[in-house]
Design a protein around this motif. Sequence first.
Motif, PDB file in Angstrom:
ATOM      1  N   ILE A  60     -36.373 -45.876  22.780  1.00 29.71           N
ATOM      2  CA  ILE A  60     -36.403 -47.175  22.109  1.00 29.71           C
ATOM      3  C   ILE A  60     -35.396 -47.106  20.968  1.00 29.71           C
ATOM      4  O   ILE A  60     -35.580 -46.353  20.011  1.00 29.71           O
ATOM      5  N   GLU A  61     -34.357 -47.887  21.101  1.00 25.34           N
ATOM      6  CA  GLU A  61     -33.256 -47.861  20.139  1.00 25.34           C
ATOM      7  C   GLU A  61     -33.521 -48.838  18.986  1.00 25.34           C
ATOM      8  O   GLU A  61     -34.395 -49.704  19.086  1.00 25.34           O
ATOM      9  N   PRO A  62     -32.760 -48.720  17.891  1.00 28.92           N
ATOM     10  CA  PRO A  62     -32.894 -49.697  16.809  1.00 28.92           C
ATOM     11  C   PRO A  62     -32.660 -51.119  17.333  1.00 28.92           C
ATOM     12  O   PRO A  62     -31.905 -51.330  18.289  1.00 28.92           O
ATOM     13  N   MET A  63     -33.310 -52.059  16.720  1.00 32.74           N
ATOM     14  CA  MET A  63     -33.185 -53.487  17.034  1.00 32.74           C
ATOM     15  C   MET A  63     -33.604 -53.813  18.468  1.00 32.74           C
ATOM     16  O   MET A  63     -33.029 -54.672  19.114  1.00 32.74           O
ATOM     17  N   GLN A  64     -34.622 -53.102  18.940  1.00 28.34           N
ATOM     18  CA  GLN A  64     -35.281 -53.457  20.197  1.00 28.34           C
ATOM     19  C   GLN A  64     -36.733 -53.789  19.862  1.00 28.34           C
ATOM     20  O   GLN A  64     -37.490 -52.918  19.424  1.00 28.34           O
ATOM     21  N   TRP A  65     -37.079 -55.049  20.030  1.00 26.41           N
ATOM     22  CA  TRP A  65     -38.457 -55.487  19.836  1.00 26.41           C
ATOM     23  C   TRP A  65     -39.305 -54.836  20.925  1.00 26.41           C
ATOM     24  O   TRP A  65     -38.889 -54.789  22.082  1.00 26.41           O
ATOM     25  N   HIS A  66     -40.456 -54.314  20.580  1.00 22.38           N
ATOM     26  CA  HIS A  66     -41.280 -53.665  21.594  1.00 22.38           C
ATOM     27  C   HIS A  66     -42.766 -53.943  21.375  1.00 22.38           C
ATOM     28  O   HIS A  66     -43.230 -54.059  20.249  1.00 22.38           O
ATOM     29  N   VAL A  67     -43.434 -54.081  22.536  1.00 21.04           N
ATOM     30  CA  VAL A  67     -44.864 -54.356  22.567  1.00 21.04           C
ATOM     31  C   VAL A  67     -45.467 -53.472  23.650  1.00 21.04           C
ATOM     32  O   VAL A  67     -45.006 -53.486  24.794  1.00 21.04           O
ATOM     33  N   MET A  68     -46.490 -52.710  23.292  1.00 17.62           N
ATOM     34  CA  MET A  68     -47.189 -51.860  24.244  1.00 17.62           C
ATOM     35  C   MET A  68     -48.491 -52.555  24.642  1.00 17.62           C
ATOM     36  O   MET A  68     -49.177 -53.123  23.780  1.00 17.62           O
ATOM     37  N   SER A  69     -48.823 -52.480  25.956  1.00 12.21           N
ATOM     38  CA  SER A  69     -50.020 -53.167  26.435  1.00 12.21           C
ATOM     39  C   SER A  69     -50.526 -52.528  27.727  1.00 12.21           C
ATOM     40  O   SER A  69     -49.916 -51.589  28.241  1.00 12.21           O
ATOM     41  N   ASN A  70     -51.613 -53.089  28.242  1.00  9.32           N
ATOM     42  CA  ASN A  70     -52.209 -52.642  29.510  1.00  9.32           C
ATOM     43  C   ASN A  70     -52.442 -51.130  29.539  1.00  9.32           C
ATOM     44  O   ASN A  70     -52.030 -50.437  30.465  1.00  9.32           O
ATOM     45  N   PHE A  71     -53.101 -50.639  28.512  1.00  7.05           N
ATOM     46  CA  PHE A  71     -53.397 -49.215  28.403  1.00  7.05           C
ATOM     47  C   PHE A  71     -54.508 -48.833  29.377  1.00  7.05           C
ATOM     48  O   PHE A  71     -55.539 -49.493  29.430  1.00  7.05           O
ATOM     49  N   SER A  72     -54.311 -47.749  30.122  1.00  5.69           N
ATOM     50  CA  SER A  72     -55.411 -47.226  30.936  1.00  5.69           C
ATOM     51  C   SER A  72     -56.434 -46.588  29.996  1.00  5.69           C
ATOM     52  O   SER A  72     -56.127 -46.250  28.844  1.00  5.69           O
ATOM     53  N   SER A  73     -57.655 -46.410  30.476  1.00  4.97           N
ATOM     54  CA  SER A  73     -58.720 -45.867  29.623  1.00  4.97           C
ATOM     55  C   SER A  73     -58.429 -44.442  29.160  1.00  4.97           C
ATOM     56  O   SER A  73     -58.944 -44.010  28.133  1.00  4.97           O
ATOM     57  N   ASP A  74     -57.598 -43.711  29.906  1.00  5.36           N
ATOM     58  CA  ASP A  74     -57.270 -42.331  29.549  1.00  5.36           C
ATOM     59  C   ASP A  74     -55.891 -42.196  28.904  1.00  5.36           C
ATOM     60  O   ASP A  74     -55.354 -41.095  28.797  1.00  5.36           O
ATOM     61  N   CYS A  75     -55.327 -43.305  28.439  1.00  4.34           N
ATOM     62  CA  CYS A  75     -53.965 -43.290  27.889  1.00  4.34           C
ATOM     63  C   CYS A  75     -53.882 -42.505  26.578  1.00  4.34           C
ATOM     64  O   CYS A  75     -54.670 -42.716  25.659  1.00  4.34           O
ATOM     65  N   ILE A  76     -52.935 -41.588  26.533  1.00  5.20           N
ATOM     66  CA  ILE A  76     -52.524 -40.935  25.292  1.00  5.20           C
ATOM     67  C   ILE A  76     -51.026 -41.192  25.191  1.00  5.20           C
ATOM     68  O   ILE A  76     -50.252 -40.756  26.047  1.00  5.20           O
ATOM     69  N   PHE A  77     -50.631 -41.941  24.192  1.00  2.20           N
ATOM     70  CA  PHE A  77     -49.271 -42.434  24.028  1.00  2.20           C
ATOM     71  C   PHE A  77     -48.634 -41.720  22.837  1.00  2.20           C
ATOM     72  O   PHE A  77     -49.116 -41.852  21.712  1.00  2.20           O
ATOM     73  N   MET A  78     -47.591 -40.939  23.093  1.00  2.00           N
ATOM     74  CA  MET A  78     -46.940 -40.148  22.057  1.00  2.00           C
ATOM     75  C   MET A  78     -45.552 -40.701  21.765  1.00  2.00           C
ATOM     76  O   MET A  78     -44.836 -41.118  22.678  1.00  2.00           O
TER      77      MET A  78
END
Length: 131
Positions: free
Chosen positions: A90-108
Motif C-alpha cells: 500500500i503506497e502513499p496516497m492510496q485510500w484503503h478500506v479493509m472488510s469482509n474479515f473471516s472469523s480467524d483473520c489475523i491481519f498484519m
Amino acid sequence: MSLINMIEFNVLGDERGHLIALEQHKNIPFDIKRVYYIYGLEQERPRGFHAHKALRQLAVCISGSCEILIDDGAQKKVVTLERPMQGLLIEPMQWHVMSNFSSDCIFMVLASEHYDESDYIRNYEEFLRAL
C-alpha cells in the motif's frame, strides 16, 4: 506505478511446517519501523477509511482472509488477501478500506515509519483534493 502491487514471499519448510522471512530491502521494499496486527475482527465492521501522505505499508493476512479496497482517486480495485505467503503493498496516497474479515483473520501490517497522526488523511474528499 500499478494500482495493485502484490509481493510473493519465498516459503521455506518441510513436513514440520512452513517459514516465511520478511526482510527490509530484500522482500520488503522499505525500512521496517513498525509492525502491528489486528485480530478478533467482525466481518461486518470495515476498518481503514484513510490514506497516508508518506507512509508505505505491506499488508499480510497471516491467518484467514479479508478484502482490501485500494483507491488512488482514478481507479478502485478490491483485493482478497487469503494466503500468508503474499502481501499487498500500500503506497502513499492510496485510500484503503479493509472488510469482509473471516472469523480467524489475523491481519498484519509492516510500516515504513513510526505512527504519526499528521500523516493520515481520514476524509475522502480531502484525499481527493490532495491528489
